[in-house]
Design a protein around this motif. Structure first.
Motif, PDB file in Angstrom:
ATOM      1  N   ARG A 280      12.231  -7.188  -5.079  1.00  0.00           N
ATOM      2  CA  ARG A 280      10.871  -7.638  -5.414  1.00  0.00           C
ATOM      3  C   ARG A 280       9.945  -6.433  -5.358  1.00  0.00           C
ATOM      4  O   ARG A 280       9.002  -6.390  -4.574  1.00  0.00           O
ATOM      5  N   LEU A 281      10.235  -5.470  -6.198  1.00  0.00           N
ATOM      6  CA  LEU A 281       9.508  -4.211  -6.136  1.00  0.00           C
ATOM      7  C   LEU A 281       8.011  -4.407  -6.389  1.00  0.00           C
ATOM      8  O   LEU A 281       7.174  -3.730  -5.804  1.00  0.00           O
ATOM      9  N   ALA A 282       7.710  -5.368  -7.261  1.00  0.00           N
ATOM     10  CA  ALA A 282       6.305  -5.588  -7.626  1.00  0.00           C
ATOM     11  C   ALA A 282       5.454  -5.950  -6.413  1.00  0.00           C
ATOM     12  O   ALA A 282       4.241  -5.732  -6.417  1.00  0.00           O
ATOM     13  N   ASP A 283       6.087  -6.478  -5.363  1.00  0.00           N
ATOM     14  CA  ASP A 283       5.329  -6.875  -4.170  1.00  0.00           C
ATOM     15  C   ASP A 283       4.622  -5.709  -3.492  1.00  0.00           C
ATOM     16  O   ASP A 283       3.675  -5.916  -2.743  1.00  0.00           O
ATOM     17  N   CYS A 284       5.099  -4.500  -3.717  1.00  0.00           N
ATOM     18  CA  CYS A 284       4.436  -3.378  -3.039  1.00  0.00           C
ATOM     19  C   CYS A 284       3.471  -2.632  -3.954  1.00  0.00           C
ATOM     20  O   CYS A 284       2.827  -1.678  -3.524  1.00  0.00           O
ATOM     21  N   PHE A 285       3.328  -3.080  -5.216  1.00  0.00           N
ATOM     22  CA  PHE A 285       2.372  -2.412  -6.112  1.00  0.00           C
ATOM     23  C   PHE A 285       0.979  -2.388  -5.503  1.00  0.00           C
ATOM     24  O   PHE A 285       0.274  -1.386  -5.549  1.00  0.00           O
ATOM     25  N   ALA A 286       0.586  -3.525  -4.974  1.00  0.00           N
ATOM     26  CA  ALA A 286      -0.785  -3.638  -4.458  1.00  0.00           C
ATOM     27  C   ALA A 286      -1.040  -2.626  -3.351  1.00  0.00           C
ATOM     28  O   ALA A 286      -2.081  -1.973  -3.321  1.00  0.00           O
TER      29      ALA A 286
ATOM     30  N   GLY B 110       1.041  -3.219  11.649  1.00  0.00           N
ATOM     31  CA  GLY B 110       1.665  -3.880  10.498  1.00  0.00           C
ATOM     32  C   GLY B 110       0.613  -4.748   9.835  1.00  0.00           C
ATOM     33  O   GLY B 110      -0.025  -5.568  10.489  1.00  0.00           O
ATOM     34  N   THR B 111       0.408  -4.538   8.545  1.00  0.00           N
ATOM     35  CA  THR B 111      -0.683  -5.235   7.862  1.00  0.00           C
ATOM     36  C   THR B 111      -0.327  -6.678   7.541  1.00  0.00           C
ATOM     37  O   THR B 111       0.825  -6.996   7.313  1.00  0.00           O
ATOM     38  N   PRO B 112      -1.352  -7.508   7.470  1.00  0.00           N
ATOM     39  CA  PRO B 112      -1.133  -8.814   6.854  1.00  0.00           C
ATOM     40  C   PRO B 112      -0.901  -8.571   5.368  1.00  0.00           C
ATOM     41  O   PRO B 112      -1.539  -7.703   4.770  1.00  0.00           O
ATOM     42  N   GLY B 113       0.023  -9.285   4.765  1.00  0.00           N
ATOM     43  CA  GLY B 113       0.409  -8.967   3.396  1.00  0.00           C
ATOM     44  C   GLY B 113      -0.503  -9.497   2.307  1.00  0.00           C
ATOM     45  O   GLY B 113      -0.520  -8.971   1.208  1.00  0.00           O
ATOM     46  N   GLN B 114      -1.259 -10.513   2.596  1.00  0.00           N
ATOM     47  CA  GLN B 114      -1.981 -11.184   1.508  1.00  0.00           C
ATOM     48  C   GLN B 114      -3.071 -10.340   0.891  1.00  0.00           C
ATOM     49  O   GLN B 114      -3.784  -9.631   1.569  1.00  0.00           O
ATOM     50  N   LYS B 115      -3.200 -10.489  -0.407  1.00  0.00           N
ATOM     51  CA  LYS B 115      -4.203  -9.714  -1.125  1.00  0.00           C
ATOM     52  C   LYS B 115      -5.606 -10.077  -0.710  1.00  0.00           C
ATOM     53  O   LYS B 115      -6.514  -9.275  -0.778  1.00  0.00           O
ATOM     54  N   ARG B 116      -5.810 -11.323  -0.285  1.00  0.00           N
ATOM     55  CA  ARG B 116      -7.191 -11.696   0.036  1.00  0.00           C
ATOM     56  C   ARG B 116      -7.667 -11.055   1.327  1.00  0.00           C
ATOM     57  O   ARG B 116      -8.789 -11.268   1.738  1.00  0.00           O
ATOM     58  N   PHE B 117      -6.806 -10.272   1.969  1.00  0.00           N
ATOM     59  CA  PHE B 117      -7.231  -9.609   3.206  1.00  0.00           C
ATOM     60  C   PHE B 117      -7.402  -8.118   3.031  1.00  0.00           C
ATOM     61  O   PHE B 117      -7.172  -7.332   3.925  1.00  0.00           O
TER      62      PHE B 117
ATOM     63  N   THR C  41      -7.229  -6.700  -7.535  1.00  0.00           N
ATOM     64  CA  THR C  41      -6.341  -7.719  -6.988  1.00  0.00           C
ATOM     65  C   THR C  41      -5.058  -7.789  -7.804  1.00  0.00           C
ATOM     66  O   THR C  41      -4.039  -8.226  -7.338  1.00  0.00           O
ATOM     67  N   SER C  42      -5.133  -7.333  -9.040  1.00  0.00           N
ATOM     68  CA  SER C  42      -3.895  -7.289  -9.831  1.00  0.00           C
ATOM     69  C   SER C  42      -3.734  -5.881 -10.371  1.00  0.00           C
ATOM     70  O   SER C  42      -4.339  -5.523 -11.366  1.00  0.00           O
ATOM     71  N   PRO C  43      -2.950  -5.072  -9.682  1.00  0.00           N
ATOM     72  CA  PRO C  43      -2.826  -3.668 -10.068  1.00  0.00           C
ATOM     73  C   PRO C  43      -2.268  -3.528 -11.484  1.00  0.00           C
ATOM     74  O   PRO C  43      -1.410  -4.300 -11.877  1.00  0.00           O
ATOM     75  N   PRO C  44      -2.776  -2.537 -12.217  1.00  0.00           N
ATOM     76  CA  PRO C  44      -2.336  -2.339 -13.583  1.00  0.00           C
ATOM     77  C   PRO C  44      -0.978  -1.641 -13.649  1.00  0.00           C
ATOM     78  O   PRO C  44      -0.838  -0.590 -14.205  1.00  0.00           O
ATOM     79  N   ARG C  45      -0.003  -2.228 -13.012  1.00  0.00           N
ATOM     80  CA  ARG C  45       1.342  -1.671 -13.049  1.00  0.00           C
ATOM     81  C   ARG C  45       2.255  -2.743 -13.582  1.00  0.00           C
ATOM     82  O   ARG C  45       2.060  -3.917 -13.317  1.00  0.00           O
TER      83      ARG C  45
ATOM     84  N   ILE D 217       1.580   0.179   8.626  1.00  0.00           N
ATOM     85  CA  ILE D 217       2.850  -0.207   8.009  1.00  0.00           C
ATOM     86  C   ILE D 217       2.535  -1.352   7.049  1.00  0.00           C
ATOM     87  O   ILE D 217       2.104  -2.424   7.479  1.00  0.00           O
ATOM     88  N   ALA D 218       2.729  -1.095   5.751  1.00  0.00           N
ATOM     89  CA  ALA D 218       2.315  -2.077   4.748  1.00  0.00           C
ATOM     90  C   ALA D 218       3.493  -2.464   3.864  1.00  0.00           C
ATOM     91  O   ALA D 218       4.581  -1.894   3.949  1.00  0.00           O
ATOM     92  N   GLY D 219       3.246  -3.397   2.985  1.00  0.00           N
ATOM     93  CA  GLY D 219       4.286  -3.852   2.063  1.00  0.00           C
ATOM     94  C   GLY D 219       4.163  -5.347   1.856  1.00  0.00           C
ATOM     95  O   GLY D 219       3.357  -6.007   2.507  1.00  0.00           O
TER      96      GLY D 219
END
Ligand code: GTP
Ligand code: MG
Lengths: 225, 122
Positions: free
Chosen positions: A115-121, A86-93, A218-222, A18-20
């Protein structure tokens, strides 16, 4: 592992992720579908310790404790146990995500339309990895209502990726997301077995591939919606 | 706005003393266990004296199959430390692996159909 006795209580474990983004309802959803109150499971990790379990030689300052949500659903009649992470949300993980995604049925990506951009990653990650996923639009009370089609377009999802509105607090809704995910995973798997492999990443082997960290943007091209 | 990287569940440099003490100073498990590996308590009692942490671990696994992730969550110990305790119990046959056949194929359509039937019947 054959040197251990085989138990009558043989169960097959199957993982679902479960991510996001931050605060999107991951813990809430695990709690809504799990047969036990959700637990927090901690992994002490450094980039170096991901591939082996040794705690040796890990400098304290480099050690990070990553917490994930854990829940389960036992399907006794089928001798299956669904393990929900449930995943940890941070990108560094990201490396932690690799750990969870490896061998998983697939993922539910929760999205908050404010905050739709939060789930791009997360979307980018599972697409690259070839792991089946569905997107659940967790509708918060003060959020503007977008249709699944609008969200699908904003996230540039593949046309066959299921997107649906949900309420992560409601057991039936959260369970419905899981059913959608497994249906999707099943359909993809049947198609992949019937047709010659078009997408190597989506092949059966990918799921059990090395657990080592893969390069992930780390920064998706979206662009944000 | 809360920053993505200041999330509250991350604790850098958590105290390491207790985990090491729990495992008697050992830092590696005797075999590879995954987060999803399932274990269950054997019906026979262990032949060796157990530490309180071993006892607690064993108790968690009496009611039914338990994953490494769940045992770690219940004990409140990091996964790596929990694995060492679980291996001790596996090595003394106090615990049993419930699926020694190896990891399942999560893309197996037959398996996924069983999951679907199970979920729909909940
Ligand atoms: N209105 C509404 N609120 C929700 C929903 N799902 C979760 N919430 C609330 O949103 C808040 C955050 O939910 P969490 O489940 O903690 O979110 P999370 O993704 O685990 O958050 P982090 O682990 O901090 O990233 C809680 O107060 C929930 O009660 C939903 O579907 N609708
Ligand atoms: Mg949470």
């Amino acid at each position: 592992m054959s040197d251990y006795a085989i138990s009558d209580d043989s169960f097959v474990p199957l993982k679902i992720v479960i991510a996001g983004g931050f605060g999107v309802g991951k813990t809430t959803m695990v709690g809504a579908v799990s047969e036990i109150p959700p637990l927090t499971t901690e992994e002490t990790l450094t980039a170096a310790s991901v591939d082996h379990d040794s705690l040796d030689g890990v400098p304290e300052k480099d050690a990070t404790t990553v917490a994930m949500d854990f829940g389960r659903i036992t399907l006794s009649a089928h001798h299956l146990m669904l393990l929900l992470f449930g995943t940890p949300g941070q990108k560094r993980f990201w490396f932690m995500w690799d750990h969870l995604a490896s061998g998983a049925i697939g993922a539910v990506v929760l999205a908050d339309t404010r905050r739709l951009a939060d789930c791009f990653a997360a979307v980018e990650y599972f697409e690259r990895r070839g792991l089946p996923f569905v997107v659940g639009i967790n509708e918060f009370d003060d959020a503007y209502h977008y249709t699944p089609e609008e969200v699908k377009a904003a996230l540039h999802l593949r046309s066959d990726t299921p997107v649906m509105c949900c309420d992560a607090r409601a057991t039936s809704s959260a369970r419905h997301l899981l059913i959608k995910l497994v249906e999707h995973a099943h359909a993809r798997s049947v198609a992949a077995r019937a047709a010659p492999p078009a997408e190597p990443a989506a092949e059966a082997g990918a799921a059990s591939a090395s657990e080592s960290a893969q390069p992930v943007p780390t920064s998706p091209p979206r662009s944000p919606a | 706005m809360t920053s993505y990287d200041d999330a509250p569940w991350v604790t850098d440099g958590a105290p390491r003393l207790r985990p090491y003490a729990v495992t008697g100073g050992r830092t590696a498990p005797t075999r590879r266990l995954a987060l999803e590996t399932l274990v269950i308590a054997a019906r026979t009692l262990p032949r060796v004296p157990l530490t309180p942490e071993h006892d607690e671990t064993l108790r968690e696994c009496r009611a039914g199959p338990r994953s490494v992730a769940e045992v770690a969550g219940r004990l409140g110990l990091p996964v790596a430390v929990t694995k060492i305790l679980l291996c001790d119990l596996l090595d003394t046959c106090a615990l049993i692996l419930t699926a020694p056949a190896g990891p399942p194929d999560p893309t197996d359509p037959y398996l996924l159909e069983k999951v679907l039937v199970g979920l729909r019947n909940l």
